[in-house]
Structure formats: C-alpha cells, structure tokens
Enzyme design. Sequence first.
Site, PDB file in Angstrom:
ATOM      1  N   THR A 158      44.347  50.158  27.584  1.00 40.61           N
ATOM      2  CA  THR A 158      45.503  51.012  27.840  1.00 40.61           C
ATOM      3  C   THR A 158      46.713  50.452  27.096  1.00 40.61           C
ATOM      4  O   THR A 158      46.942  49.235  27.149  1.00 40.61           O
ATOM      5  CB  THR A 158      45.804  51.076  29.356  1.00 40.61           C
ATOM      6  N   ARG A 243      45.791  46.752  40.589  1.00 42.49           N
ATOM      7  CA  ARG A 243      45.203  47.792  41.459  1.00 42.49           C
ATOM      8  C   ARG A 243      46.239  48.398  42.407  1.00 42.49           C
ATOM      9  O   ARG A 243      46.084  49.544  42.843  1.00 42.49           O
ATOM     10  CB  ARG A 243      43.995  47.205  42.205  1.00 42.49           C
ATOM     11  N   GLN A 279      43.527  80.131  57.738  1.00 40.40           N
ATOM     12  CA  GLN A 279      43.175  78.785  58.214  1.00 40.40           C
ATOM     13  C   GLN A 279      42.401  77.984  57.158  1.00 40.40           C
ATOM     14  O   GLN A 279      42.537  76.766  57.073  1.00 40.40           O
ATOM     15  CB  GLN A 279      42.336  78.892  59.480  1.00 40.40           C
ATOM     16  N   GLU A 363      40.640  49.759  35.821  1.00 42.47           N
ATOM     17  CA  GLU A 363      41.029  48.582  36.633  1.00 42.47           C
ATOM     18  C   GLU A 363      40.010  48.348  37.753  1.00 42.47           C
ATOM     19  O   GLU A 363      40.357  47.940  38.859  1.00 42.47           O
ATOM     20  CB  GLU A 363      42.469  48.699  37.137  1.00 42.47           C
TER      21      GLU A 363
HETATM   22  N1  CAA Z   1      41.467  36.157  42.104  1.00 45.31           N
HETATM   23  C1  CAA Z   1      41.228  34.929  41.628  1.00 45.31           C
HETATM   24  N2  CAA Z   1      39.973  34.435  41.453  1.00 45.31           N
HETATM   25  C2  CAA Z   1      38.949  35.246  41.768  1.00 45.31           C
HETATM   26  C3  CAA Z   1      39.136  36.545  42.270  1.00 45.31           C
HETATM   27  C4  CAA Z   1      40.469  37.000  42.438  1.00 45.31           C
HETATM   28  N3  CAA Z   1      40.698  38.218  42.886  1.00 45.31           N
HETATM   29  N4  CAA Z   1      37.928  37.099  42.500  1.00 45.31           N
HETATM   30  C5  CAA Z   1      37.022  36.189  42.165  1.00 45.31           C
HETATM   31  N5  CAA Z   1      37.628  35.069  41.728  1.00 45.31           N
HETATM   32  C6  CAA Z   1      36.982  33.836  41.270  1.00 45.31           C
HETATM   33  C7  CAA Z   1      35.851  33.459  42.208  1.00 45.31           C
HETATM   34  O1  CAA Z   1      36.324  32.675  43.264  1.00 45.31           O
HETATM   35  C8  CAA Z   1      34.919  32.692  41.294  1.00 45.31           C
HETATM   36  O2  CAA Z   1      35.427  31.361  41.174  1.00 45.31           O
HETATM   37  P1  CAA Z   1      34.411  30.087  41.222  1.00 45.31           P
HETATM   38  O3  CAA Z   1      33.474  30.307  40.062  1.00 45.31           O
HETATM   39  O4  CAA Z   1      35.303  28.899  41.045  1.00 45.31           O
HETATM   40  O5  CAA Z   1      33.708  30.169  42.531  1.00 45.31           O
HETATM   41  C9  CAA Z   1      35.103  33.367  39.942  1.00 45.31           C
HETATM   42  O6  CAA Z   1      36.354  34.079  40.010  1.00 45.31           O
HETATM   43  C10 CAA Z   1      34.000  34.331  39.627  1.00 45.31           C
HETATM   44  O7  CAA Z   1      33.905  35.248  40.723  1.00 45.31           O
HETATM   45  P2  CAA Z   1      32.631  36.145  40.947  1.00 45.31           P
HETATM   46  O8  CAA Z   1      31.393  35.262  40.976  1.00 45.31           O
HETATM   47  O9  CAA Z   1      32.880  37.021  42.128  1.00 45.31           O
HETATM   48  O10 CAA Z   1      32.579  36.995  39.600  1.00 45.31           O
HETATM   49  P3  CAA Z   1      31.575  38.077  39.091  1.00 45.31           P
HETATM   50  O11 CAA Z   1      31.234  37.757  37.685  1.00 45.31           O
HETATM   51  O12 CAA Z   1      30.448  38.266  40.069  1.00 45.31           O
HETATM   52  O13 CAA Z   1      32.493  39.389  39.033  1.00 45.31           O
HETATM   53  C11 CAA Z   1      33.519  41.431  39.798  1.00 45.31           C
HETATM   54  C12 CAA Z   1      32.934  40.038  40.127  1.00 45.31           C
HETATM   55  C13 CAA Z   1      34.264  41.812  41.048  1.00 45.31           C
HETATM   56  C14 CAA Z   1      32.426  42.458  39.520  1.00 45.31           C
HETATM   57  C15 CAA Z   1      34.479  41.320  38.583  1.00 45.31           C
HETATM   58  O14 CAA Z   1      33.771  41.073  37.384  1.00 45.31           O
HETATM   59  C16 CAA Z   1      35.308  42.567  38.395  1.00 45.31           C
HETATM   60  O15 CAA Z   1      36.353  42.734  39.038  1.00 45.31           O
HETATM   61  N6  CAA Z   1      34.878  43.470  37.495  1.00 45.31           N
HETATM   62  C17 CAA Z   1      35.664  44.657  37.151  1.00 45.31           C
HETATM   63  C18 CAA Z   1      36.597  44.351  36.032  1.00 45.31           C
HETATM   64  C19 CAA Z   1      37.664  45.379  35.887  1.00 45.31           C
HETATM   65  O16 CAA Z   1      38.331  45.774  36.831  1.00 45.31           O
HETATM   66  N7  CAA Z   1      37.884  45.781  34.644  1.00 45.31           N
HETATM   67  C20 CAA Z   1      38.953  46.664  34.298  1.00 45.31           C
HETATM   68  C21 CAA Z   1      39.644  46.105  33.113  1.00 45.31           C
HETATM   69  S1  CAA Z   1      41.269  46.661  32.734  1.00 45.31           S
HETATM   70  C22 CAA Z   1      41.176  48.324  32.468  1.00 45.31           C
HETATM   71  O17 CAA Z   1      40.659  49.019  33.244  1.00 45.31           O
HETATM   72  C23 CAA Z   1      41.786  48.968  31.267  1.00 45.31           C
HETATM   73  C24 CAA Z   1      43.216  48.802  31.181  1.00 45.31           C
HETATM   74  O18 CAA Z   1      43.745  48.660  30.093  1.00 45.31           O
HETATM   75  C25 CAA Z   1      44.066  48.920  32.336  1.00 45.31           C
END
Ligand code: CAA
Length: 379
Positions: A158, A243, A279, A363
């Site tokens: 974006t 978000r 309604q 997101e």
């Molecule tokens: N804040 C900080 N740290 C976090 C966190 C958070 N919210 N959530 C997880 N973590 C940490 C975890 O504690 C973990 O740390 P450790 O390894 O030290 O334990 C690490 O991050 C990895 O966490 P997960 O094992 O849960 O990670 P995962 O690989 O299983 O991924 C997921 C989880 C929720 C699926 C994540 O990959 C995710 O959110 N995916 C979606 C991504 C997304 O939203 N993409 C959109 C991109 S932007 C966009 O849309 C376009 C734009 O331009 C706006």
Amino acid sequence: MDFDLDEQQQMIRKMAREFAEKEIKPVAGEFDEKASFPSEIIEKLGELGFMGMMVPEEYGGAAMDCVSYAIAVEEISRADASTGVTMSVTNSLACQPILDYGNEEQKKKYLPDLAQGKTLGAYSLTEPEAGSDAGNIQTTAVLDGDHYVVNGTKIFVTNGGKADIIVLFAATNKEAKTKGISTFIVEKGMPGFKAGKKEDKMGMRASDTSELVFEDCRVPKENLLGKEGAGFKIALATLDGGRIGIAAQAVGIGQACLEASIAYSKEREQFGRTICKFQAIQWILANMATDIEAARLLTYRTAHLKEKGERFTMAAAQAKLFASEAAVRAAINAVQVHGGYGYMKEYDVERYFRDSKLTEIYEGTSEVQRLVIAASLLR
Ligand code: CAA
C-alpha cells in the site's frame, strides 16, 4: 468506565468530518473510477496533522491519542476508504515503527516530514511466498561494508508506488528463519530500488498498491531499524497497531453504508409507500446499526488499550476481524436496500461494496485474525 469522547476527540471528529464532506466525498467516485491517487488531498491531510497523528510534537507530529487517530481514520474512510488506508498506513505502519524502534537520529530525520504529509510512508512485508506466512521472507539484505545490499521483490505494498519512505523487512540470516529478519528504512531514490507494477484492484482503487523491486539496492547501515534479527517481532507488533487503523476504516465504510441506506429507504417508494415503512428494510437497518456500533466500540477500546500501554494484540485482531466482517455485511445489505440502483456506479454503495472486501484481507486476513485470537486464548 467512561464511554464519552473527550473534547479533543470530539474536535478531531468534527474536523475530520468537515474536511471529508467538503474535500473528499464529492470527488471520491471520480478518483475510484480513474484509479488515480488523490495527492492534493493527502497533502492537505498532512497540513491538518492527520498523517502523523500519534507522533510527538518534538518530531513534528500532532501528538494526539490513539482514539483520536481511530476517529479520524473512521471519518475519512466514511467519505473514501482509499484515502483512509493511505492515511492509516503512513500513521500506523510507517511513523509508528520509526517512533517505536528508531534511534534519535532516525526519528529526527524521517518523522517530521512524514507527519506533516511532506513525504508518504509505506510498509513492505508481503512477498509472493510470504503472505499470511509472513515469516517466509525471501528478500535478502547482506552487509557489505557500510551498506546492506538488498535483493528481492515485494508485492501488494500500500502506497508502494508513491512512498518516499519504506519500512522494509528482509532476511539478514535466512537459516535463522523468523529470527533472521531485519527492518530497514528505505528511501525512494536509493540506488537499486524501484517501484514495479501498480495493481489494478477491484476496490480501494484510489489507493496505490504496488510491487517493489530491489536489485543490489544499497541501504546505509544506519538505516537498520531496531536490532538485526528483531524484524519479525517489529513486523507483527507494528501490524497490531495497523489493525486498529483498518478496523476504524471498516467502521467508516459501515457507517457510510448505514447512512446511505437510511436516506435511500426514506426516499424510495414501492407499493405506495417509502420502503423504510417495510419491516424487511427496518430489520436490515437495525442489524447494520448494531453491527457498526459494536465494531466501533471494539475499535475504540483497542485504541484505548494501546494508549494506556497495555498489550493489545488480541483486542486489535478482534476489532479488525469483527469490524471488517461487519463492513462487508453492511455493504452487501446497503446494495440490497438500494435494489437495482445499488448495483449501478452512480450510487456510492457500489463502491462501498468493492472497498469493504479488502478490509477482510489486508493487514492479515480474517483467518489470520482468528489464529492470533486463538493463540492469545490458548497461551
Ligand atoms: N508482537 C510482537 N511479537 C509477536 C507478536 C506480536 N503481535 N506475535 C507474535 N510475536 C512473536 C512471537 O512471540 C514469536 O517470538 P519467539 O520466536 O521469540 O517465541 C515470534 O513473533 C513468531 O511468532 P509465531 O510463531 O506466532 O509466528 P508465525 O510464523 O506462526 O506467524 C502469524 C503467525 C500470526 C500467522 C503471522 O505470520 C501473521 O500475522 N501473518 C499475517 C501477516 C500480515 O498481516 N500481513 C499483512 C502485511 S501488510 C499489508 O497487508 C499490506 C499493506 O501495505 C498494508
């Protein structure tokens, strides 16, 4: 518990609504039709302090609270969701990580211009193989003297084609997987970096979504944001805040659907009376209003938690999940209330219908939000 907005928050709503009604709503359909980016509107939003709302004054920002930010995104999106996301990304996904993880020099260098709309920000995480599985980043950044050399292609960014400043995620150590991802501040014009294809989208057509291409792009070492290897956590924590913006955007779209449906149902006559007397229509309006109000409360509450410095990962996922699905329901029903006219481009609900869908996808998809909520519940 206090559900009242304070004076500043009320003032922001008034200011954002007046600006959106006057400057954005009349031209939103045209920008959508042409898929053109409303640069002048974004500049004016910058002058109002809406592009860096939570940035402290010392870095040139408006120093507002997160609830005010959610209200502003809601009001701008009520007129045009594309403008809403352009604003939300610069605030939540560009200014915020620089504010949270940047050193003094980086904050002073980048925040004032971003906050005042003189530069536009983007956040670049997604790749062809790293969408929901955001940790599977293939773009690499290799240290070479005083620079990192970045190679790879990012997609669905974006503001990508318009941004001056990009918060970029790349692998500095691929073997370490999510612990080998780092964050960089990339400037437009850095050698080896260019914006690629601009996407032709179903909705949000006035927002720029582009590919970014890095070919031996040399990013100065001092543009590393936070520590090397800390990038994945920075990415996810930043998305928590993002978000809130998307939830607020969805509330704005839903509110626009509700208002358009009320107005139309009071005008349109069938079977000898205005359709709001039936309604079947009243129930649709009642459900829509209840959905939107619930979404708004979840969104403001999450913004309030962020403001208090409390963990808000789960609340943000809940707000984004509920608000985006509520916006889609509202848009489907708004088209239905308008009948055949709702399917025609001359009515705004046709655009709301297309725009709303993206709030369930970017997101983090609704499926990802459910994963995040479940992970918090089961922790
Ligand atoms: N804040 C900080 N740290 C976090 C966190 C958070 N919210 N959530 C997880 N973590 C940490 C975890 O504690 C973990 O740390 P450790 O390894 O030290 O334990 C690490 O991050 C990895 O966490 P997960 O094992 O849960 O990670 P995962 O690989 O299983 O991924 C997921 C989880 C929720 C699926 C994540 O990959 C995710 O959110 N995916 C979606 C991504 C997304 O939203 N993409 C959109 C991109 S932007 C966009 O849309 C376009 C734009 O331009 C706006």
